[in-house]
Design an enzyme around this catalytic site. Structure first.
Site, mmCIF file in Angstrom:
data_model
loop_
_atom_site.group_PDB
_atom_site.id
_atom_site.type_symbol
_atom_site.label_atom_id
_atom_site.label_comp_id
_atom_site.label_asym_id
_atom_site.label_seq_id
_atom_site.Cartn_x
_atom_site.Cartn_y
_atom_site.Cartn_z
ATOM 1 C CD GLN B 126 -9.344 -9.037 -0.492
ATOM 2 O OE1 GLN B 126 -10.313 -8.345 -0.143
ATOM 3 N NE2 GLN B 126 -9.236 -9.330 -2.223
ATOM 4 N N GLY B 127 -5.888 -10.197 3.100
ATOM 5 C CA GLY B 127 -4.901 -9.166 3.267
ATOM 6 C C GLY B 127 -4.014 -9.013 1.948
ATOM 7 C CD GLU B 244 -17.438 -11.595 -6.676
ATOM 8 O OE1 GLU B 244 -18.687 -11.505 -6.902
ATOM 9 O OE2 GLU B 244 -17.037 -12.668 -5.641
ATOM 10 C CG ASN B 381 -16.511 3.583 -9.499
ATOM 11 O OD1 ASN B 381 -16.370 2.626 -9.146
ATOM 12 N ND2 ASN B 381 -17.587 4.213 -9.224
ATOM 13 C CD GLU B 382 -11.705 7.594 -9.149
ATOM 14 O OE1 GLU B 382 -11.573 6.461 -8.456
ATOM 15 O OE2 GLU B 382 -12.508 8.538 -9.073
HETATM 16 C C1 LIG Z 1 -14.132 0.040 3.625
HETATM 17 C C2 LIG Z 1 -12.752 -0.526 2.994
HETATM 18 C C3 LIG Z 1 -12.805 -1.996 3.128
HETATM 19 C C4 LIG Z 1 -11.493 -2.584 2.324
HETATM 20 N N1 LIG Z 1 -11.352 -3.861 2.568
HETATM 21 C C5 LIG Z 1 -10.408 -4.316 2.045
HETATM 22 C C6 LIG Z 1 -9.781 -5.628 2.291
HETATM 23 O O1 LIG Z 1 -10.777 -6.526 3.132
HETATM 24 N N2 LIG Z 1 -8.844 -6.338 1.823
HETATM 25 C C7 LIG Z 1 -8.014 -5.444 1.089
HETATM 26 O O2 LIG Z 1 -7.007 -6.150 0.803
HETATM 27 N N3 LIG Z 1 -8.259 -4.231 0.839
HETATM 28 C C8 LIG Z 1 -9.404 -3.689 1.153
HETATM 29 N N4 LIG Z 1 -9.790 -2.353 0.981
HETATM 30 C C9 LIG Z 1 -8.666 -1.553 0.119
HETATM 31 C C10 LIG Z 1 -9.164 -1.223 -1.125
HETATM 32 O O3 LIG Z 1 -8.954 -2.029 -2.170
HETATM 33 C C11 LIG Z 1 -8.326 0.124 -1.439
HETATM 34 O O4 LIG Z 1 -8.501 1.207 -0.601
HETATM 35 C C12 LIG Z 1 -8.389 0.706 -2.871
HETATM 36 O O5 LIG Z 1 -7.623 -0.309 -3.646
HETATM 37 C C13 LIG Z 1 -7.566 1.744 -2.955
HETATM 38 O O6 LIG Z 1 -6.632 2.099 -2.629
HETATM 39 P P1 LIG Z 1 -6.143 3.375 -1.672
HETATM 40 O O7 LIG Z 1 -7.212 3.490 -0.741
HETATM 41 O O8 LIG Z 1 -4.939 3.172 -1.334
HETATM 42 O O9 LIG Z 1 -6.093 4.733 -2.665
HETATM 43 P P2 LIG Z 1 -4.973 4.850 -3.835
HETATM 44 O O10 LIG Z 1 -4.774 3.670 -4.610
HETATM 45 O O11 LIG Z 1 -4.153 6.013 -3.119
HETATM 46 O O12 LIG Z 1 -6.047 5.884 -4.722
HETATM 47 C C14 LIG Z 1 -6.177 7.229 -4.425
HETATM 48 C C15 LIG Z 1 -7.118 7.808 -5.614
HETATM 49 O O13 LIG Z 1 -5.982 8.081 -6.690
HETATM 50 C C16 LIG Z 1 -6.872 7.247 -7.730
HETATM 51 N N5 LIG Z 1 -5.921 6.752 -8.747
HETATM 52 C C17 LIG Z 1 -5.202 5.760 -8.338
HETATM 53 N N6 LIG Z 1 -4.145 5.317 -9.359
HETATM 54 C C18 LIG Z 1 -4.732 6.029 -10.357
HETATM 55 C C19 LIG Z 1 -4.576 6.005 -11.830
HETATM 56 N N7 LIG Z 1 -3.544 5.072 -12.508
HETATM 57 N N8 LIG Z 1 -5.442 6.882 -12.483
HETATM 58 C C20 LIG Z 1 -6.272 7.568 -11.899
HETATM 59 N N9 LIG Z 1 -6.850 7.674 -10.648
HETATM 60 C C21 LIG Z 1 -5.975 6.554 -10.050
HETATM 61 C C22 LIG Z 1 -7.796 6.241 -7.081
HETATM 62 O O14 LIG Z 1 -8.852 5.775 -7.857
HETATM 63 C C23 LIG Z 1 -8.157 7.205 -5.731
HETATM 64 O O15 LIG Z 1 -9.351 7.984 -6.145
HETATM 65 C C24 LIG Z 1 -10.707 -1.656 1.605
HETATM 66 C C25 LIG Z 1 -10.834 -0.532 1.634
HETATM 67 C C26 LIG Z 1 -12.100 0.272 2.269
HETATM 68 C C27 LIG Z 1 -12.072 1.733 2.052
#
Ligand SMILES: Cc1cc2nc3c(=O)[nH]c(=O)nc-3n(C[C@H](O)[C@H](O)[C@H](O)COP(=O)(O)OP(=O)(O)OC[C@H]3O[C@@H](n4cnc5c(N)ncnc54)[C@H](O)[C@@H]3O)c2cc1C
Lengths: 350, 394
Positions: B126-127, B244, B381-382
């Site tokens: 999933q990209g 889902e 969860n946020e």
């Molecule tokens: C082990 C793992 C596997 C994954 N697998 C996939 C995959 O196969 N394909 C894929 O596409 N993605 C994948 N992901 C990506 C995952 O979906 C993202 O990590 C997730 O969407 C959060 O984005 P980020 O890590 O950039 O954090 P950020 O978006 O930068 O968030 C950082 C923090 O800020 C908080 N935050 C952001 N916006 C708000 C807001 N508006 N209000 C309050 N808090 C906020 C977040 O909750 C978090 O605590 C994976 C991630 C992990 C860790």
């Protein structure tokens, strides 16, 4: 009242900080911490040359410190740098050698490395509950997760002798040592003694071991505060710079209050460590140390979990130092009694 | 009110149990129970066993080789699999791309890809996420520019789970920069061995490798690989999120983990007694257990409602939050239960006589750290709370 560190301690802490900046930078640290032998002889001798180990003993014991604050002023910088060297084992070992009136010279200058072999698989954190025995000049038993045991020259072993817990010295070469690395970096070992020749340092060592463990707990609590400070600094920077939805994530109130809670709790941790350091050698030592270890254990886990959660995926990676702080902060609670263990002790004192 | 399954559902549950006890290889369930990393071959083996029974895509309609399971049947199946320590089904093809193609794909796309998902020819990843686009997915910048019969794709994806095993990737890409960011996104299928794609591993906190960065440089993708219309990728992504709804709370895993935790607390000793006799520790198990019991029922309430109305409702976000928190609490207690023995990196040196942890628990700390991910990915969860707050407070 004065909460300033003395000039001598500040100088030691500052030079230690500088040494660690040079010798324990993130990449080098990661390599040392997670690859056999989980130890860097150059870093170790650098620490020794600084006089670090002398800070753990009083002047009449041949050192230049020995107070609670001498321990905390060293372990905070070690925590900040996530230093994987077994300084804790050396500190507790030196304390016991000094209490026993034994030769401390080689350990003070770092040429002899000590490890305290207390825990057993079925009796963690209970030096008097183990089943290792000393009989006819020989030690038999198994000690588990001996921090520093991977590089120790000598083990100071808690063993039953004549119905008492004795402290027995055994040369590492006389034990069977299985070294391994830890999930949060650094090393330890399983140590099996089979009729290993030993020398009794203290025949009735319950109180002496308890005191050394208290000093170790204080050290770990201080190390946790140093690691929290560093973890929070990374975290704060990241929340200010990482943008989502067109703004820094640190501007979301859902994160702001929780970030502030981490700062509040870290100050609580700092205060309880100061309290415990001041109580060393007084009647309040046992309770204050248990409070410091229990409270920092709880707060350290909160800081670990929340800094991961609020930074998102990046904090789950090996490449970003935050994850290594989170691991250390979590695993400190597994050494020398966890928050539950000490809370239980405290509950009996209520 | 009646909390029991219907007779058909009970019969199905028995059937699943019998199947698992007969067909689930012990080598696989042991690995899962111990929290050990599964190899590509492990996953493929389990997928093939399920496919032979017609259950790999059980929730898929019969027309596409599935069983047309109801949400409750699917829940029963997944819960029983988790309780038996079966490997999880790799979701990217079966639970994500499959349903997307059924709803938005062309006849040709369905005919080409759906059978290959079931028979294991294709492993999809999933990209979606990018370095700059995590929670704010709509800000994604990987560009796809039309060039005759092809798109030329440039950009970077990250966090791509198990891309190291995959041969294909479905991506959200930017096809327009006009209007709202959501309106310029398209859903594109790519072969991972196309020239210009480079997959680089990312090491995770506990030391394992399950996610990757995917770099896309002038990748030529046939226009026929577009799913749906150009610039409708956001609608597709949203459909998938709403679709889902089984297994979000992972209660099956948690029930199995609770059972393992109790066994562990009986096996390890503290203060001369089994840890489970320590009232402080036992109380903490009791607290997680009541939470888990409640999540299980919330989950069933949601399934029952989804079966009636077809829509999962806000419980989906609630379940994601509570389910992950409960699971993480179980990981936390298992790590704590081990005391000093949790700290060593599980290694060959620590097998046999020197084993520190009771069987199946050497990975407790590693699993604890790794599972911090579950409250971050799939909408943190946020973000779930933001969704709920919007519904509740406007
Ligand atoms: C082990 C793992 C596997 C994954 N697998 C996939 C995959 O196969 N394909 C894929 O596409 N993605 C994948 N992901 C990506 C995952 O979906 C993202 O990590 C997730 O969407 C959060 O984005 P980020 O890590 O950039 O954090 P950020 O978006 O930068 O968030 C950082 C923090 O800020 C908080 N935050 C952001 N916006 C708000 C807001 N508006 N209000 C309050 N808090 C906020 C977040 O909750 C978090 O605590 C994976 C991630 C992990 C860790």
């Amino acid at each position: 009242m004065n909460f300033e560190m003395s000039d001598d301690r500040r100088m030691l802490a500052d030079s230690l900080g500088r040494l660690l900046d040079d010798a324990c930078g993130f990449e080098h640290r990661t390599k040392v911490a997670y690859e056999a032998p989980w130890h860097d002889p150059a870093m170790w001798s650098g620490l020794a040359e600084l006089g670090l180990f002398h800070a753990f003993l009083s002047e009449d014991q041949g050192g230049f410190g020995g107070a609670g604050f001498d321990i905390t002023c060293v372990f905070e910088p070690l925590g900040r740098a996530l230093c994987p060297e077994p300084v804790l084992a050396q500190m507790m070992g030196l304390t016991l050698l000094a209490t026993a009136g034994a030769e401390t010279g080689p350990a003070l200058d770092g040429t002899e490395r000590l490890a305290l072999a207390v825990d057993e698989p079925d009796a963690p954190w209970e030096p008097e509950a183990g089943s290792t025995e000393f009989r006819g000049g020989k030690v038999t038993g198994r000690k588990s997760v001996v921090y520093g045991g991977h590089v120790a020259d000598r083990f100071l072993v808690a063993a039953l002798a004549d119905g008492k817990t004795a402290l027995v010295s055994v040369a590492a070469g006389d034990a069977s040592v299985t070294p391994y690395g830890m999930i949060d970096g650094g090393g330890a070992s399983e140590v099996v003694f089979e009729e290993a020749p030993g020398e009794v340092l203290i025949a009735d060592a319950g109180a002496a071991i308890a005191d050394a463990l208290d000093r170790g707990r204080l050290a770990l609590a201080a190390e946790a505060v140093g690691a929290m400070d560093a973890a929070l600094a990374l975290f704060t920077d990241y929340l200010k710079t990482r943008k989502q939805f067109g703004r820094p994530i640190g501007t979301f109130q859902a994160l702001q209050h929780r970030a502030v809670d981490l700062a509040i709790e870290t100050e609580q941790a700092r205060s309880i460590v100061i309290r415990a350091a001041a109580a060393m050698g007084t009647e309040a030592q046992g309770k204050a140390v248990a409070q410091a270890k229990a409270l920092t254990g709880k707060i350290a886990r909160l800081v670990a979990e929340e800094t991961i959660q609020m930074q998102g995926g990046v904090a789950m990676t090996w490449e970003y130092p935050s994850s290594h702080y989170a691991k250390r902060l979590t695993m400190i609670d597994h050494q020398l009694g966890d928050a539950m263990f000490h809370t239980e002790r405290l509950a009996k004192m209520v | 009110m009646d909390l029991s399954y219907s007779p058909e559902e009970q019969e199905f549950q028995d059937e699943v149990r019998a199947f698992l006890s007969e067909k689930l290889p012990g080598e696989l369930s042991n690995k899962v129970r111990r929290g050990q990393e599964l190899t590509k071959a492990d996953y493929e083996r389990w997928h093939a066993i399920l496919n032979a029974r017609g259950w790999l895509g059980g929730a898929w309609p019969k027309a596409y080789g599935g069983q047309g399971w109801s949400a409750i049947f699917q829940h029963i199946f997944e819960e029983e699999c988790a309780l038996a320590h079966a490997p999880r089904i790799v979701p990217f093809g079966l639970k994500m791309l499959g349903p997307v193609l059924m709803k938005f794909g062309t006849e040709a796309q369905r005919a080409e890809y759906l059978p290959r998902i079931l028979d294991g020819t294709d492993w999809w990843c999933q990209g979606y996420s990018e370095p700059g686009a995590g929670s704010d997915l709509a800000s994604l910048r990987t560009r796809a520019v039309r060039d005759g019969d092809h798109y030329i794709v440039n950009g970077q994806k990250t966090w791509t789970t198990l891309a190291q095993h995959a041969n294909r990737i479905f991506c959200l890409v930017r096809t327009s920069t006009e209007g709202k960011p959501q309106e310029g996104i398209s859903f594109l299928l790519m072969d991972l061995d196309s020239p210009g794609i480079e997959v680089r591993p990312i090491r995770l906190i506990e030391g394992g490798y399950e996610v990757n960065e995917v770099f896309l440089t002038d990748v030529r993708v046939p226009v026929g690989n577009l799913v749906g219309e150009e610039n409708t990728g956001w609608t597709i992504a949203k459909y998938l999120l709403g679709h889902e709804r089984s297994n979000i709370a992972m209660t099956g895993f948690s029930v199995a983990a609770l059972d393992g935790l109790k066994k562990l607390a009986r096996a390890v000793r503290r203060g001369g007694k089994p840890l489970i006799e320590n009232p402080l520790f036992a109380a903490r198990i009791a607290e997680v257990e009541m939470d888990l019991e409640a999540v299980r029922i919330t989950n069933l309430r949601m399934l029952a409602r989804a079966e009636k109305t077809g829509a999962p409702g806000p419980e989906a976000s609630m379940l994601k939050i509570k389910g992950t928190v409960v699971r993480q609490a179980l990981n936390d207690l298992a790590r704590q239960a081990l005391g000093p023995a949790a700290a060593p990196f599980p290694s060959e040196a620590l097998e046999g006589n020197l084993a520190l942890a009771p069987d199946g628990h050497a990975q407790a700390a590693a699993s604890y750290f790794n599972n911090r991910k579950i409250s971050i990915y799939g909408g943190s969860n946020e973000i779930q709370r933001n969704i709920l707050a919007k519904g509740m407070l406007g």
